[in-house]
Design a protein around this motif. Structure first.
Motif, mmCIF file in Angstrom:
data_model
loop_
_atom_site.group_PDB
_atom_site.id
_atom_site.type_symbol
_atom_site.label_atom_id
_atom_site.label_comp_id
_atom_site.label_asym_id
_atom_site.label_seq_id
_atom_site.Cartn_x
_atom_site.Cartn_y
_atom_site.Cartn_z
ATOM 1 N N GLN A 1 0.850 -1.214 0.000
ATOM 2 C CA GLN A 1 0.000 0.000 0.000
ATOM 3 C C GLN A 1 0.873 1.246 0.000
ATOM 4 O O GLN A 1 0.695 2.159 -0.803
ATOM 5 N N VAL A 2 1.834 1.240 0.955
ATOM 6 C CA VAL A 2 2.688 2.415 1.128
ATOM 7 C C VAL A 2 3.509 2.653 -0.142
ATOM 8 O O VAL A 2 3.579 3.780 -0.666
ATOM 9 N N ARG A 3 4.135 1.581 -0.651
ATOM 10 C CA ARG A 3 4.967 1.711 -1.848
ATOM 11 C C ARG A 3 4.147 2.200 -3.047
ATOM 12 O O ARG A 3 4.615 3.017 -3.840
ATOM 13 N N SER A 4 2.917 1.684 -3.164
ATOM 14 C CA SER A 4 2.081 2.096 -4.299
ATOM 15 C C SER A 4 1.708 3.572 -4.194
ATOM 16 O O SER A 4 1.715 4.300 -5.187
ATOM 17 N N MET A 5 1.387 4.007 -2.975
ATOM 18 C CA MET A 5 0.984 5.414 -2.816
ATOM 19 C C MET A 5 2.159 6.349 -3.064
ATOM 20 O O MET A 5 1.991 7.434 -3.615
ATOM 21 N N LEU A 6 3.367 5.888 -2.682
ATOM 22 C CA LEU A 6 4.543 6.728 -2.919
ATOM 23 C C LEU A 6 4.879 6.786 -4.413
ATOM 24 O O LEU A 6 5.409 7.774 -4.909
ATOM 25 N N ALA A 7 4.563 5.713 -5.139
ATOM 26 C CA ALA A 7 4.928 5.645 -6.554
ATOM 27 C C ALA A 7 3.893 6.299 -7.467
ATOM 28 O O ALA A 7 4.177 6.609 -8.616
ATOM 29 N N ARG A 8 2.668 6.475 -6.975
ATOM 30 C CA ARG A 8 1.598 7.006 -7.833
ATOM 31 C C ARG A 8 0.920 8.191 -7.162
ATOM 32 O O ARG A 8 1.153 8.469 -5.994
ATOM 33 N N ARG A 9 0.057 8.832 -7.900
ATOM 34 C CA ARG A 9 -0.793 9.880 -7.342
ATOM 35 C C ARG A 9 -2.238 9.396 -7.439
ATOM 36 O O ARG A 9 -2.587 8.654 -8.362
ATOM 37 N N PRO A 10 -3.091 9.812 -6.515
ATOM 38 C CA PRO A 10 -4.493 9.401 -6.593
ATOM 39 C C PRO A 10 -5.153 10.028 -7.838
ATOM 40 O O PRO A 10 -4.690 11.090 -8.270
ATOM 41 N N PRO A 11 -6.195 9.406 -8.409
ATOM 42 C CA PRO A 11 -6.821 8.176 -7.923
ATOM 43 C C PRO A 11 -6.005 6.933 -8.299
ATOM 44 O O PRO A 11 -5.400 6.896 -9.360
ATOM 45 N N LEU A 12 -6.039 5.948 -7.417
ATOM 46 C CA LEU A 12 -5.344 4.696 -7.728
ATOM 47 C C LEU A 12 -6.085 3.513 -7.104
ATOM 48 O O LEU A 12 -6.748 3.661 -6.073
ATOM 49 N N ALA A 13 -5.959 2.396 -7.761
ATOM 50 C CA ALA A 13 -6.559 1.159 -7.243
ATOM 51 C C ALA A 13 -5.605 0.023 -7.583
ATOM 52 O O ALA A 13 -5.302 -0.208 -8.752
ATOM 53 N N VAL A 14 -5.071 -0.616 -6.549
ATOM 54 C CA VAL A 14 -4.106 -1.698 -6.784
ATOM 55 C C VAL A 14 -4.498 -2.943 -6.002
ATOM 56 O O VAL A 14 -5.157 -2.862 -4.950
ATOM 57 N N ILE A 15 -4.058 -4.075 -6.527
ATOM 58 C CA ILE A 15 -4.257 -5.351 -5.845
ATOM 59 C C ILE A 15 -2.878 -6.015 -5.830
ATOM 60 O O ILE A 15 -2.200 -6.052 -6.836
ATOM 61 N N ALA A 16 -2.442 -6.449 -4.633
ATOM 62 C CA ALA A 16 -1.055 -6.911 -4.485
ATOM 63 C C ALA A 16 -0.999 -8.290 -3.841
ATOM 64 O O ALA A 16 -1.162 -8.420 -2.625
ATOM 65 N N PRO A 17 -0.793 -9.327 -4.635
ATOM 66 C CA PRO A 17 -0.651 -10.678 -4.065
ATOM 67 C C PRO A 17 0.800 -10.943 -3.678
ATOM 68 O O PRO A 17 1.711 -10.338 -4.249
ATOM 69 N N GLY A 18 1.015 -11.832 -2.714
ATOM 70 C CA GLY A 18 2.404 -12.196 -2.419
ATOM 71 C C GLY A 18 2.555 -12.991 -1.136
ATOM 72 O O GLY A 18 1.603 -13.210 -0.383
ATOM 73 N N LYS A 19 3.811 -13.401 -0.903
ATOM 74 C CA LYS A 19 4.129 -14.183 0.283
ATOM 75 C C LYS A 19 4.343 -13.272 1.476
ATOM 76 O O LYS A 19 4.898 -12.175 1.336
ATOM 77 N N VAL A 20 3.933 -13.748 2.648
ATOM 78 C CA VAL A 20 4.188 -13.017 3.887
ATOM 79 C C VAL A 20 4.720 -14.009 4.927
ATOM 80 O O VAL A 20 4.538 -15.221 4.788
ATOM 81 N N TYR A 21 5.384 -13.476 5.960
ATOM 82 C CA TYR A 21 6.099 -14.346 6.895
ATOM 83 C C TYR A 21 5.798 -13.954 8.345
ATOM 84 O O TYR A 21 5.790 -12.769 8.680
ATOM 85 N N ARG A 22 5.552 -14.947 9.154
ATOM 86 C CA ARG A 22 5.360 -14.667 10.588
ATOM 87 C C ARG A 22 6.002 -15.762 11.412
ATOM 88 O O ARG A 22 6.080 -16.911 10.978
ATOM 89 N N ARG A 23 6.422 -15.387 12.609
ATOM 90 C CA ARG A 23 7.036 -16.388 13.491
ATOM 91 C C ARG A 23 5.967 -17.199 14.169
ATOM 92 O O ARG A 23 5.698 -17.040 15.349
ATOM 93 N N ASP A 24 5.378 -18.056 13.389
ATOM 94 C CA ASP A 24 4.204 -18.777 13.864
ATOM 95 C C ASP A 24 4.208 -20.131 13.169
ATOM 96 O O ASP A 24 4.363 -20.193 11.959
#
Ligand code: PHE
Length: 344
Positions: free
Chosen positions: A175-198
């Protein structure tokens, strides 16, 4: 019997013995019995001194030709037996049988669901984007309104690489990276791997999320609800009901968790008179977290104060489990071909 007659009958006996033998082993037995060092031919020849000296060379010659003849008969019979064997083996091979189909790979259910989710949002105008899995603390926490003392940043939950770099714990840094890279209006969908100590029956140290973000002047909670309802009905079927439950995330305000009517029991709480094990008889299952982007996040990326937007995040394995009625999270990581083949 005189020696010459004995030599003749040796050949006839040998020949009829060969005709009865059907294996190379029994042929060899016959050969040793007739021509071997202590065999019948040798026994006959040991009687050579019985003959007149003048008759001996002729008897010797006959013995040689008997030996050659027997060897020739033996060789011919052996070839015949081998030929029969070979043609029997050929007959067992049925060239009319259909060939064995080669193993064909298929997409992993995690990939399939990720693609399905992204396709639904692409259809509504969202761009598919991605971000790094090794993330800076700033994007994963700080810019998302989780300051240094925030409990979610605890070493207990997060896999740190160095002091400031970590394996992202969610897809929200995109979210943060997309907002920094673009100006509104914007709509993005970002799939990917995430990691937790669980790591236990229902948690794996790596799993997949899909993050959504829409920023546009005038966006309201109603847009969020409408967008998510379209998504849920596209993936789980048109009859699926949606419910928002108040919740909390540091980077959205207000925040909600979204439940859908249980895809396994249709919201009845029972399947064929038995309690539904997926929704544990409640008729509802949680599917994602969402909310209106917190003004503190807009401030972090330098967006105007009067802008608004919504964000949501969901676990891909969770969506797949609910959609396909898979009861065990480990299925997604064990690569059991019997499981994977069902998605071919
Ligand atoms: N990042 C949150 C999580 O991992 C989900 C979420 C995303 C919530 C976006 C609100 C908005 O649990």
């Amino acid at each position: 019997m005189d020696i010459l007659a004995a030599l003749d009958s040796l050949v006839t006996e040998f020949e009829s013995g060969l005709a009865l033998a059907s294996t190379p082993e029994s042929l060899e037995e016959l050969r040793v019995d007739a021509l071997g060092r202590k065999g019948k031919l040798a026994q006959i020849m040991s009687r050579l001194p019985e003959l007149e000296p003048a008759a001996r060379p002729a008897a010797g010659q006959k013995a040689n030709s008997v030996k050659e003849r027997c060897n020739a008969l033996f060789e011919a019979r052996k070839q015949a037996i081998l030929a029969i064997r070979e043609s029997a083996a050929l007959r067992r091979f049925d060239p009319t049988l259909p060939g064995r189909a080669p193993w064909r790979g298929s997409l992993h259910p995690t990939t399939l669901i990720t693609e399905e989710i992204c396709a639904v949002f692409s259809g509504m105008g969202f761009d598919v984007v991605s971000g790094p899995e090794v993330e800076h603390d700033y994007y994963n926490f700080e810019a998302l309104n989780m300051p240094a003392a925030h409990p979610a940043r605890d070493m207990q939950d997060t896999l740190y690489i160095t002091g400031q770099t970590l394996l992202r714990t969610h897809t929200s840094p995109v979210q943060v990276r997309s907002m920094l890279a673009r100006r509104p209006p914007l709509a993005v969908i970002a799939p990917g791997k995430v990691y937790r100590r669980d790591s236990d029956l229902t948690h794996t140290p790596m799993f997949h999320q899909v993050e959504g973000l829409l920023v546009e002047e005038g966006t309201s909670l109603a847009h969020l609800r409408g967008t998510l309802t379209i998504f849920v009905r596209a993936v789980f079927g048109a009859q699926t009901r949606v419910r928002f439950r108040p919740s909390f995330f540091p980077f959205t305000e207000p925040s909600a968790e979204v439940d859908i009517s249980c895809s396994i029991c249709g919201g009845e709480g029972q399947v064929a008179g038995q309690p539904c094990r997926v929704c544990k008889t409640t008729g509802w299952v949680e599917i994602l977290g969402c909310g209106m982007v917190d003004p503190a996040v807009f401030a972090a990326v330098g967006y105007p104060e009067d802008i608004s937007g919504f964000a949501f995040g969901m676990g891909v394995e969770r969506v797949a489990m609910l959609k396909y009625g898979i009861g065990d999270l480990r299925m997604f990581f064990e690569n059991d071909a019997r499981f994977l083949a069902q998605f071919a």
